[in-house]
Design a protein around this motif. Structure first.
Motif, PDB file in Angstrom:
ATOM      1  N   PHE A 327      33.226  35.138  54.505  1.00 41.06           N
ATOM      2  CA  PHE A 327      32.055  36.000  54.519  1.00 41.06           C
ATOM      3  C   PHE A 327      30.799  35.168  54.224  1.00 41.06           C
ATOM      4  O   PHE A 327      30.790  34.351  53.304  1.00 41.06           O
ATOM      5  N   ARG A 328      29.764  35.419  55.007  1.00 37.42           N
ATOM      6  CA  ARG A 328      28.550  34.600  54.935  1.00 37.42           C
ATOM      7  C   ARG A 328      27.315  35.512  54.919  1.00 37.42           C
ATOM      8  O   ARG A 328      27.294  36.543  55.578  1.00 37.42           O
ATOM      9  N   ASN A 329      26.310  35.097  54.174  1.00 35.93           N
ATOM     10  CA  ASN A 329      25.046  35.853  54.111  1.00 35.93           C
ATOM     11  C   ASN A 329      25.286  37.319  53.765  1.00 35.93           C
ATOM     12  O   ASN A 329      24.716  38.230  54.380  1.00 35.93           O
ATOM     13  N   THR A 330      26.108  37.547  52.752  1.00 37.71           N
ATOM     14  CA  THR A 330      26.511  38.912  52.399  1.00 37.71           C
ATOM     15  C   THR A 330      25.425  39.681  51.657  1.00 37.71           C
ATOM     16  O   THR A 330      25.492  40.912  51.577  1.00 37.71           O
ATOM     17  N   GLY A 331      24.452  38.978  51.087  1.00 36.30           N
ATOM     18  CA  GLY A 331      23.442  39.634  50.271  1.00 36.30           C
ATOM     19  C   GLY A 331      23.942  40.009  48.893  1.00 36.30           C
ATOM     20  O   GLY A 331      23.276  40.748  48.159  1.00 36.30           O
ATOM     21  N   LEU A 332      25.101  39.488  48.503  1.00 37.77           N
ATOM     22  CA  LEU A 332      25.713  39.835  47.229  1.00 37.77           C
ATOM     23  C   LEU A 332      25.879  38.599  46.353  1.00 37.77           C
ATOM     24  O   LEU A 332      26.085  37.492  46.859  1.00 37.77           O
ATOM     25  N   THR A 333      25.818  38.818  45.054  1.00 31.53           N
ATOM     26  CA  THR A 333      26.186  37.758  44.134  1.00 31.53           C
ATOM     27  C   THR A 333      27.708  37.615  44.137  1.00 31.53           C
ATOM     28  O   THR A 333      28.433  38.503  44.608  1.00 31.53           O
ATOM     29  N   GLU A 334      28.186  36.508  43.622  1.00 29.28           N
ATOM     30  CA  GLU A 334      29.627  36.311  43.552  1.00 29.28           C
ATOM     31  C   GLU A 334      30.290  37.405  42.727  1.00 29.28           C
ATOM     32  O   GLU A 334      31.350  37.923  43.083  1.00 29.28           O
ATOM     33  N   GLU A 335      29.633  37.795  41.642  1.00 29.43           N
ATOM     34  CA  GLU A 335      30.202  38.830  40.770  1.00 29.43           C
ATOM     35  C   GLU A 335      30.310  40.167  41.510  1.00 29.43           C
ATOM     36  O   GLU A 335      31.336  40.856  41.430  1.00 29.43           O
ATOM     37  N   LYS A 336      29.277  40.548  42.247  1.00 31.49           N
ATOM     38  CA  LYS A 336      29.320  41.825  42.960  1.00 31.49           C
ATOM     39  C   LYS A 336      30.311  41.779  44.119  1.00 31.49           C
ATOM     40  O   LYS A 336      31.006  42.759  44.399  1.00 31.49           O
ATOM     41  N   PHE A 337      30.378  40.648  44.782  1.00 29.93           N
ATOM     42  CA  PHE A 337      31.326  40.537  45.887  1.00 29.93           C
ATOM     43  C   PHE A 337      32.759  40.627  45.370  1.00 29.93           C
ATOM     44  O   PHE A 337      33.629  41.242  46.006  1.00 29.93           O
ATOM     45  N   LYS A 338      33.011  40.033  44.217  1.00 30.72           N
ATOM     46  CA  LYS A 338      34.353  39.996  43.655  1.00 30.72           C
ATOM     47  C   LYS A 338      34.893  41.403  43.396  1.00 30.72           C
ATOM     48  O   LYS A 338      36.107  41.628  43.421  1.00 30.72           O
ATOM     49  N   ASP A 353      29.841  30.121  51.451  1.00 30.93           N
ATOM     50  CA  ASP A 353      30.644  31.238  51.971  1.00 30.93           C
ATOM     51  C   ASP A 353      31.559  31.768  50.881  1.00 30.93           C
ATOM     52  O   ASP A 353      32.071  31.003  50.047  1.00 30.93           O
ATOM     53  N   PHE A 354      31.800  33.070  50.888  1.00 34.03           N
ATOM     54  CA  PHE A 354      32.850  33.655  50.075  1.00 34.03           C
ATOM     55  C   PHE A 354      34.138  33.634  50.894  1.00 34.03           C
ATOM     56  O   PHE A 354      34.185  34.193  51.999  1.00 34.03           O
ATOM     57  N   VAL A 355      35.159  32.995  50.368  1.00 31.72           N
ATOM     58  CA  VAL A 355      36.435  32.876  51.060  1.00 31.72           C
ATOM     59  C   VAL A 355      37.497  33.593  50.239  1.00 31.72           C
ATOM     60  O   VAL A 355      37.709  33.264  49.064  1.00 31.72           O
ATOM     61  N   VAL A 356      38.144  34.572  50.848  1.00 30.46           N
ATOM     62  CA  VAL A 356      39.163  35.361  50.169  1.00 30.46           C
ATOM     63  C   VAL A 356      40.520  35.081  50.811  1.00 30.46           C
ATOM     64  O   VAL A 356      40.650  35.118  52.046  1.00 30.46           O
ATOM     65  N   GLU A 357      41.502  34.788  49.969  1.00 30.77           N
ATOM     66  CA  GLU A 357      42.837  34.504  50.478  1.00 30.77           C
ATOM     67  C   GLU A 357      43.858  35.283  49.678  1.00 30.77           C
ATOM     68  O   GLU A 357      43.706  35.509  48.474  1.00 30.77           O
ATOM     69  N   LYS A 358      44.937  35.699  50.368  1.00 29.02           N
ATOM     70  CA  LYS A 358      46.035  36.347  49.664  1.00 29.02           C
ATOM     71  C   LYS A 358      46.793  35.327  48.830  1.00 29.02           C
ATOM     72  O   LYS A 358      46.979  34.194  49.265  1.00 29.02           O
ATOM     73  N   ASN A 359      47.226  35.746  47.680  1.00 32.21           N
ATOM     74  CA  ASN A 359      48.020  34.855  46.834  1.00 32.21           C
ATOM     75  C   ASN A 359      49.401  34.647  47.454  1.00 32.21           C
ATOM     76  O   ASN A 359      49.923  35.499  48.146  1.00 32.21           O
TER      77      ASN A 359
END
Length: 359
Positions: A327-338, A353-359
């Motif tokens: 995710f790129r240019n989300t307009g969110l802080t890391e805390e809010k995105f989390k 970029d925020f990168v989300v992966e399954k464990n």
């Protein structure tokens, strides 16, 4: 041997009953007739098909082909095999053998290709919207629309006031690009959407690319969704007036391997993903994103309540869950995105970029 290709705006290429104007059949008949008329039969003396030998009936009155085996015409036999005997299959060639005066033989294959851009089963349509409407208005309201080539056209809608309920629709872009142009879909007065999908329906849109024509003046939203929707293996590119890519109200939506590019939008307050959960029966409202990390959702992400003080959702809780993706240019802080990252997945920041992966 040789291959002869027939192309045209055929509503059907199986020579069956759906070929209402008999366009494909007539083109074939004219070609077969020309094999004789070209030199008055000096070259081609017979045509073999399916175990029978057809010769030209010099007293025949048909304007196309007068090749006959007894009282059976060659064209009629080929068409009958399509309609009744299942000898010829759609998309497969019709195989003939040409015989000259010296009994030399040459194999030819006849192939048919419709130039119309969309089909449902064996029937072709001159627009994607008309093909969707055919499924929505069919008896069982179930079907798959396939885009056969890169194409452009108007907005696509499912409307409760048109009887579009309990529709089970798949739109398969076939690896092609569909470009939306005016007019858009939507409720009267708000025909500003590429897709307007109302509740009590199930829709899948997959396998291709969607963008908006630079000449479009009204396509401000690509998906306005109120139904159960899955978007899969799709690249979405916003136009210069397209403020929203994916917006949902009263809807359960799943995104799998989808990219969103909002960089073409020139206005204010864009949204790549926009989730408003302020609706009754909101237990079904929600968006789940399960992307591969090579698919980028580039643009602001918003999940909110349009009512705030009168929300139907217990605790006014977010209905956006991110399982995986980039995710790129989300307009969110890391805390809010989390807060949107689903339990069991991990978040890391990589080059902004925020990168989300399954464990």
């Amino acid at each position: 041997s040789a291959t002869v290709n027939f192309e045209g705006e055929y509503k059907a290429i199986n020579l069956g009953l759906a070929d209402e104007k008999k366009a494909a059949m007539n083109d074939m008949a004219r070609y077969l007739g020309a094999l004789h008329r070209n030199d008055k039969g000096a070259s081609i003396k017979a045509i073999k098909y399916n175990g029978a030998i057809y010769t030209w009936d010099t007293k025949g009155t048909l304007k196309g082909s007068n090749w006959k085996y007894g009282s059976q015409t060659l064209v009629n036999k080929i068409v009958t095999d399509f309609r009744e005997n299942a000898v010829n299959k759609e998309g497969q060639p019709i195989n003939l053998v040409l015989v000259d005066a010296n009994k030399n033989e040459a194999n030819i294959s006849l192939n048919f290709q419709s130039t119309l851009p969309a089909k449902v089963n064996s029937v072709y349509y001159d627009s994607l919207a008309k093909a969707v409407e055919a499924v929505a208005n069919s008896e069982n309201k179930t079907g798959t629309v396939i885009l056969t080539k890169d194409s452009s056209g108007e907005g696509i809608g499912l409307y409760g006031n048109k009887g579009h309920k309990n529709v089970n629709l798949i739109i398969d872009l076939g690896g092609n690009t569909y470009t939306f142009k005016d007019p858009g879909a939507g409720s009267p007065g708000t025909e500003t959407q590429a897709f307007h999908l109302e509740r009590d329906n199930t829709v899948t849109v997959k396998n291709g690319k969607i963008n908006v024509s630079p000449e479009a003046k009204n396509i401000k939203m690509i998906f306005q969704n109120y139904c159960t929707l899955e978007i899969e293996d799709l690249d979405i590119v916003a136009g210069n007036i397209t403020q929203y890519a994916i917006a949902l109200n009263y809807a359960k939506t799943t995104i799998k391997n989808v990219s969103v590019d909002m960089s073409g939008y020139k206005g204010k307050n864009p949204s790549a993903v926009d989730v408003d959960h302020n609706y009754k029966d909101t237990d079904i409202v929600g968006l789940v994103i399960e992307n591969s990390t090579n698919k980028v959702i580039d643009g602001p992400i918003k999940s909110y309540c349009g009512s705030k003080d009168n929300c139907d959702v217990e605790g006014c809780a977010t209905k956006l869950k991110i399982v995986s993706g980039r995710f790129r240019n989300t307009g969110l802080t890391e805390e809010k995105f989390k807060a949107y990252v689903k339990e069991g997945s991990t978040l890391r920041v990589e080059n902004g970029d925020f990168v989300v992966e399954k464990n």
